[in-house]
Design a protein around this motif. Structure first.
Motif, PDB file in Angstrom:
ATOM      1  N   ARG A  59      49.531  39.469  37.469  1.00  0.00           N
ATOM      2  CA  ARG A  59      48.687  40.665  37.278  1.00  0.00           C
ATOM      3  C   ARG A  59      47.371  40.289  36.596  1.00  0.00           C
ATOM      4  NH1 ARG A  59      53.257  43.641  36.545  1.00  0.00           N
ATOM      5  NH2 ARG A  59      53.349  43.242  34.320  1.00  0.00           N
ATOM      6  N   LEU A  60      47.488  39.405  35.584  1.00  0.00           N
ATOM      7  CA  LEU A  60      46.280  38.963  34.872  1.00  0.00           C
ATOM      8  C   LEU A  60      45.332  38.255  35.824  1.00  0.00           C
ATOM      9  CD1 LEU A  60      47.934  37.617  31.593  1.00  0.00           C
ATOM     10  CD2 LEU A  60      46.531  39.675  31.814  1.00  0.00           C
ATOM     11  N   THR A  62      45.030  38.755  39.091  1.00  0.00           N
ATOM     12  CA  THR A  62      44.389  39.739  39.980  1.00  0.00           C
ATOM     13  C   THR A  62      43.307  40.518  39.230  1.00  0.00           C
ATOM     14  OG1 THR A  62      46.412  39.934  41.277  1.00  0.00           O
ATOM     15  CG2 THR A  62      44.832  41.725  41.486  1.00  0.00           C
ATOM     16  N   GLU A  63      43.607  40.904  37.987  1.00  0.00           N
ATOM     17  CA  GLU A  63      42.599  41.635  37.189  1.00  0.00           C
ATOM     18  C   GLU A  63      41.329  40.809  37.026  1.00  0.00           C
ATOM     19  OE1 GLU A  63      44.402  42.670  33.446  1.00  0.00           O
ATOM     20  OE2 GLU A  63      45.886  43.917  34.495  1.00  0.00           O
ATOM     21  N   ARG A  66      39.355  40.759  40.223  1.00  0.00           N
ATOM     22  CA  ARG A  66      38.664  42.045  40.434  1.00  0.00           C
ATOM     23  C   ARG A  66      37.383  42.097  39.625  1.00  0.00           C
ATOM     24  NH1 ARG A  66      43.738  45.841  39.635  1.00  0.00           N
ATOM     25  NH2 ARG A  66      44.763  45.600  41.650  1.00  0.00           N
ATOM     26  N   ARG A  67      37.469  41.608  38.378  1.00  0.00           N
ATOM     27  CA  ARG A  67      36.265  41.603  37.520  1.00  0.00           C
ATOM     28  C   ARG A  67      35.203  40.686  38.106  1.00  0.00           C
ATOM     29  NH1 ARG A  67      37.717  39.603  32.100  1.00  0.00           N
ATOM     30  NH2 ARG A  67      39.903  39.563  32.686  1.00  0.00           N
ATOM     31  N   ASN A  89      44.697  39.203  46.312  1.00  0.00           N
ATOM     32  CA  ASN A  89      43.903  38.079  45.809  1.00  0.00           C
ATOM     33  C   ASN A  89      43.224  37.324  46.951  1.00  0.00           C
ATOM     34  OD1 ASN A  89      45.039  38.839  43.423  1.00  0.00           O
ATOM     35  ND2 ASN A  89      46.131  36.937  43.037  1.00  0.00           N
TER      36      ASN A  89
END
Ligand code: S3P
Length: 170
Positions: A59-60, A62-63, A66-67, A89
């Motif tokens: 999850r980290l 993917t976050e 996204r950023r 991803n």
């Protein structure tokens, strides 16, 4: 497409080393997703895996992607080996720049990761079978994500970097 250089590939395929050498040749900023996650979380990857599990680490990742997709600077992105496993991803990576899959075979990887204690997925017995199995499962995902495949077995870092720069400048 923007001019970022995105490096993907299995653990020990040479992404970090190649990123450093690309920096030396181009002066482009290097963003290493593992290092950034460790810095932001204040914990090692081992700790994240142990306390919250692999899913939480994914999850980290993917976050973070996204950023990055919201920023526009020119950089070299060195990614964790599991980054292209998630479909979301893969799409983001492809949109971030030119994606290079650094391909290495099981024996090359085994040599490079020997004695490593920082990669939770490589701990335990029968490393060779573990690596071979993951490579088989992941290679199609690396291929799907990459614009270019770079064979690294038997090549020097210099050769790999020159190939990447040649393709990136086209
Ligand atoms: C992983 C690869 C590691 C790191 C984590 C999980 C994987 O990065 O993200 O241990 O699933 O292949 P490197 O490829 O930089 O070793």
């Amino acid at each position: 497409m923007n001019h970022n250089i995105i490096l993907i590939g299995y653990m020990g395929s040479g992404k970090s080393t190649v990123a450093k050498e690309l920096y030396a040749k181009t002066g482009m900023e290097v963003i290493d997703t593992d290092a950034l996650i460790v810095k932001e979380q204040g914990r090692s990857i081992n700790e994240i895996f142990q306390t919250e599990g692999e899913e939480s680490f994914r999850r980290l990742e993917t976050e973070l992607l996204r950023r990055l997709s919201e920023s526009v600077s020119s950089y070299i992105l060195s990614t964790g080996g599991g980054m292209p496993v998630r479909e979301e991803n893969r799409a983001i990576l492809k949109s971030l720049g030119t994606v290079f899959f650094l391909k290495a075979d099981t024996e090359t990887i085994l040599k490079r990761v020997k004695g490593d204690t920082q990669r939770p997925l490589l701990q335990g017995t029968d490393q060779r079978a573990r690596i071979a199995g993951m490579l088989k499962a992941r290679t199609p995902m690396y291929e799907l994500t990459a614009h270019h495949r770079i064979e690294t077995d038997g090549k020097t870092i210099e050769e790999v970097v020159n190939e990447i720069l040649c393709l990136a400048r086209k």
